[in-house]
Design an enzyme around this catalytic site. Structure first.
Site, mmCIF file in Angstrom:
data_model
loop_
_atom_site.group_PDB
_atom_site.id
_atom_site.type_symbol
_atom_site.label_atom_id
_atom_site.label_comp_id
_atom_site.label_asym_id
_atom_site.label_seq_id
_atom_site.Cartn_x
_atom_site.Cartn_y
_atom_site.Cartn_z
ATOM 1 N N GLY A 88 6.937 5.770 8.052
ATOM 2 C CA GLY A 88 6.084 6.953 8.044
ATOM 3 C C GLY A 88 6.261 7.719 9.343
ATOM 4 O O GLY A 88 7.318 7.653 9.979
ATOM 5 N N SER A 89 5.201 8.417 9.721
ATOM 6 C CA SER A 89 5.327 9.281 10.891
ATOM 7 C C SER A 89 5.219 8.479 12.181
ATOM 8 O O SER A 89 4.702 7.364 12.206
ATOM 9 C CB SER A 89 4.234 10.342 10.853
ATOM 10 O OG SER A 89 2.978 9.707 10.971
ATOM 11 N N LYS A 145 0.889 -1.172 0.000
ATOM 12 C CA LYS A 145 0.000 0.000 0.000
ATOM 13 C C LYS A 145 0.922 1.215 0.000
ATOM 14 O O LYS A 145 1.435 1.615 1.021
ATOM 15 C CB LYS A 145 -0.885 -0.011 1.257
ATOM 16 C CG LYS A 145 -2.200 0.742 1.129
ATOM 17 C CD LYS A 145 -2.079 2.209 0.760
ATOM 18 C CE LYS A 145 -1.699 3.080 1.948
ATOM 19 N NZ LYS A 145 -1.432 4.486 1.513
ATOM 20 N N GLU A 182 9.898 17.007 14.764
ATOM 21 C CA GLU A 182 10.270 16.789 13.360
ATOM 22 C C GLU A 182 9.502 17.773 12.472
ATOM 23 O O GLU A 182 8.272 17.798 12.483
ATOM 24 C CB GLU A 182 9.961 15.351 12.948
ATOM 25 C CG GLU A 182 10.541 15.024 11.589
ATOM 26 C CD GLU A 182 10.352 13.566 11.198
ATOM 27 O OE1 GLU A 182 9.252 13.040 11.417
ATOM 28 O OE2 GLU A 182 11.302 12.979 10.651
ATOM 29 N N GLU A 204 9.805 2.194 10.832
ATOM 30 C CA GLU A 204 10.867 3.155 10.530
ATOM 31 C C GLU A 204 10.224 4.527 10.596
ATOM 32 O O GLU A 204 9.473 4.893 9.691
ATOM 33 C CB GLU A 204 11.403 2.852 9.121
ATOM 34 C CG GLU A 204 12.773 3.348 8.894
ATOM 35 C CD GLU A 204 13.699 2.783 9.936
ATOM 36 O OE1 GLU A 204 14.135 3.581 10.786
ATOM 37 O OE2 GLU A 204 13.956 1.580 9.931
ATOM 38 N N CYS A 222 13.974 11.353 6.436
ATOM 39 C CA CYS A 222 13.929 11.057 7.878
ATOM 40 C C CYS A 222 15.306 11.231 8.494
ATOM 41 O O CYS A 222 15.435 11.391 9.708
ATOM 42 C CB CYS A 222 13.344 9.682 8.154
ATOM 43 S SG CYS A 222 13.921 8.437 7.035
ATOM 44 N N GLY A 278 2.912 5.282 13.142
ATOM 45 C CA GLY A 278 3.598 4.056 13.575
ATOM 46 C C GLY A 278 3.008 3.517 14.866
ATOM 47 O O GLY A 278 2.827 2.299 15.033
#
Ligand code: ADP
Length: 489
Positions: A226-227, A173, A379, A248, A282, A231
């Site tokens: 992703g964020s 996805k 972030e 990650e 990232c 996560g």
């Protein structure tokens, strides 16, 4: 415009609902393509397809699986220019970086293809006579891969190449901002000879298609990039089925510049790591921790360099900085400029959108930042970096470690003792000496500590641990019952 379909087994199908969404170019707003807005029912079909393909694929000899990945690497190389151009359009990173993104997928495919003739386990002596012991890696089943938009070809390769070489099948996805690149990636995998159903792609939004994939009981492994917030949501949604979850997540990576550093080299590293991909990595250097002895000089040279960076169309070879991915990203990055000003940081350059067209933001440098400020902890995921002055090596390490993330880190110093202490003491999955925070290669583990992940790694040998389970095998050829820990005492 015709709809690019989901690829499920041998079928090319639209969402059962008929709903669609459109991918656009962040630089111009032009349409790239229309894709199915898939829901649970579509994900169910894709998972069923991957599940049906699993036995055939896991029983295919690993070197044969590797041969397909070798062919895939060749095909990617042949399509590198096409994918590079498409990435500048659909994702918006500049051409040199887009080419690097595709190259990373080529490298990862080659590395994992070679693994088809290794996938090594252990053999070890038994404590009993006439007994043999070994461990082997077993594929797990259907892998759910959920990917972000910032490395639209590289990140799918980090997940799919190891998942496939280990004998798993996949439902991908991809991010809703870069679906065409993911589609091309899977089409080329099929061209390399992958059997139907081994990799399936379902397009759609995170809370719909993504969530359905995360919760599907026939998907025992999830690999997510992703964020941090997503996560955590993925982990919770996967908990009831005790799934393996590989995460990650974000970073708030720091470059330390010591008083003995080569300042020009440090400026090179900062510019590349903070503003490459418009800061949307990232591993981006969103903090620069600088010894006070070189603070003024570094500011001066850095700002001079940053102000020369050219914003422009990402496919134009003269462009240094492309657009941000979408309007929400632009609004978020600008909100952090306001937060930084509100916190009393000094804006040295940038701090405003770059043009009326596209989602451009000027490279932004804040000085006199304190480690506790929000702009130094959260972030931002854009072209904003923060200069944090410190008085000593110990203070620099403490500042670097003061955030909740722990992905990448770096130190510029000519002192070998400080370099080795930094390698030991920086709380991060990656440490660079005399280089910025970006630039990972595919054959070492990639990932972070603390809030960046949950202990797993992509790339290198470590990736194999995400996509296999160990099986320990004992073969007793003594012809009699032998009891470990009892008969040999
Ligand atoms: P970003 O800020 O990079 O867009 P996200 O974490 O929102 O990061 O998205 C990364 C990927 O996760 C995308 O493919 C997105 O569609 C997907 N995603 C978002 N929310 C969810 C969710 N609740 N469950 C599963 N996948 C999700």
């Amino acid at each position: 415009m015709s709809v690019h379909p989901n690829l499920i087994g041998a079928e090319r199908s639209l969402a059962a609902s008929g709903d669609t969404f459109v991918s656009t170019m962040p630089a111009t707003g032009a349409e790239v393509g229309t894709f199915p807005r898939s829901a649970k029912v579509d994900v169910d079909r894709a998972v069923a397809s991957a599940k049906a393909a699993f036995d055939g694929w896991r029983l295919t000899p690993a070197p044969e699986r590797g041969a397909i990945l070798f062919r895939f690497a060749d095909i990617l190389r042949a399509h590198k220019d096409e994918l590079t151009l498409l990435m500048t359009q659909e994702m918006g990173k500049v051409a040199a970086e887009a080419g690097g993104d595709v190259q990373e997928a080529i490298d990862m495919s080659l590395y994992m293809a070679g693994e088809g003739r290794r996938l090594s386990g252990q053999t070890t002596p038994s404590e009993l006579r006439d007994k043999f012991m070994m461990s082997v890696r077993m594929p797990i089943g259907v892998v759910g891969a959920i990917t972000p938009w910032n490395f639209p070809i590289a990140i799918p390769s980090w997940k799919l190449a190891p998942a496939l070489i280990c004998g798993n099948t996949v439902v991908l996805k991809p991010a809703e901002d870069t679906p065409l690149l993911a589609q091309r990636f899977v089409e080329l995998l099929h061209e390399a000879g992958l059997p139907d159903g081994v990799v399936n792609i379902v397009h759609g939004f995170g809370e719909e298609a993504g969530d359905a994939l995360v919760r599907h009981p026939d998907v025992p492994v999830l690999s997510f990039t992703g964020s941090r917030e997503t996560g955590i949501a993925v982990t919770k949604a996967a908990a009831d089925n005790l799934k393996h979850v590989h995460l990650e997540l974000g970073g708030k990576n720091a470059i330390i510049v010591m008083d003995d550093a080569d300042i020009d080299l440090a400026v090179d590293g900062i510019v590349w790591s903070a503003f490459g991909t418009a800061g949307q990595r990232c591993t981006a250097a969103s903090r620069v921790i600088v010894h006070r002895a070189v603070y003024d000089e570094l500011q001066k040279r850095l700002v001079a360099r940053v102000e020369k960076l050219r914003l422009g169309l990402p496919w134009d070879p003269d462009t240094d900085i492309g657009p941000l991915i979408n309007a929400a990203a632009l609004a978020k990055v600008h909100s952090y400029t306001e937060i930084g000003l509100g916190e009393g940081a000094k804006l040295l350059t940038g701090g405003e959108p770059g043009s009326s067209d596209g989602f451009y933001y000027r490279p932004t440098v804040f000085a006199d930042v304190e480690a506790g400020m929000r702009i130094a902890r959260e972030e931002i995921f854009g072209p904003t970096t923060t200069l944090i002055p410190v008085g000593s090596f110990e203070e620099a390490i403490a500042a670097a470690n003061s955030v909740e993330y722990g992905l990448s880190s770096s130190i510029f110093t000519r002192d070998v003792n400080k370099a080795f202490r930094a390698m030991r003491d920086l709380q991060a999955g990656i440490t660079y000496i005399n280089a910025g925070t970006t630039g990972a290669e595919v054959h070492l583990p990639f990932g972070g500590v603390k809030g960046t992940g949950n202990g797993h790694r992509e790339a290198g040998q470590a990736a194999l641990d995400v996509f296999t389970e160990w099986k320990s095998i004992y073969v007793d050829y003594s012809g009699k019952l032998q009891r470990a820990q009892i008969d040999n005492q």
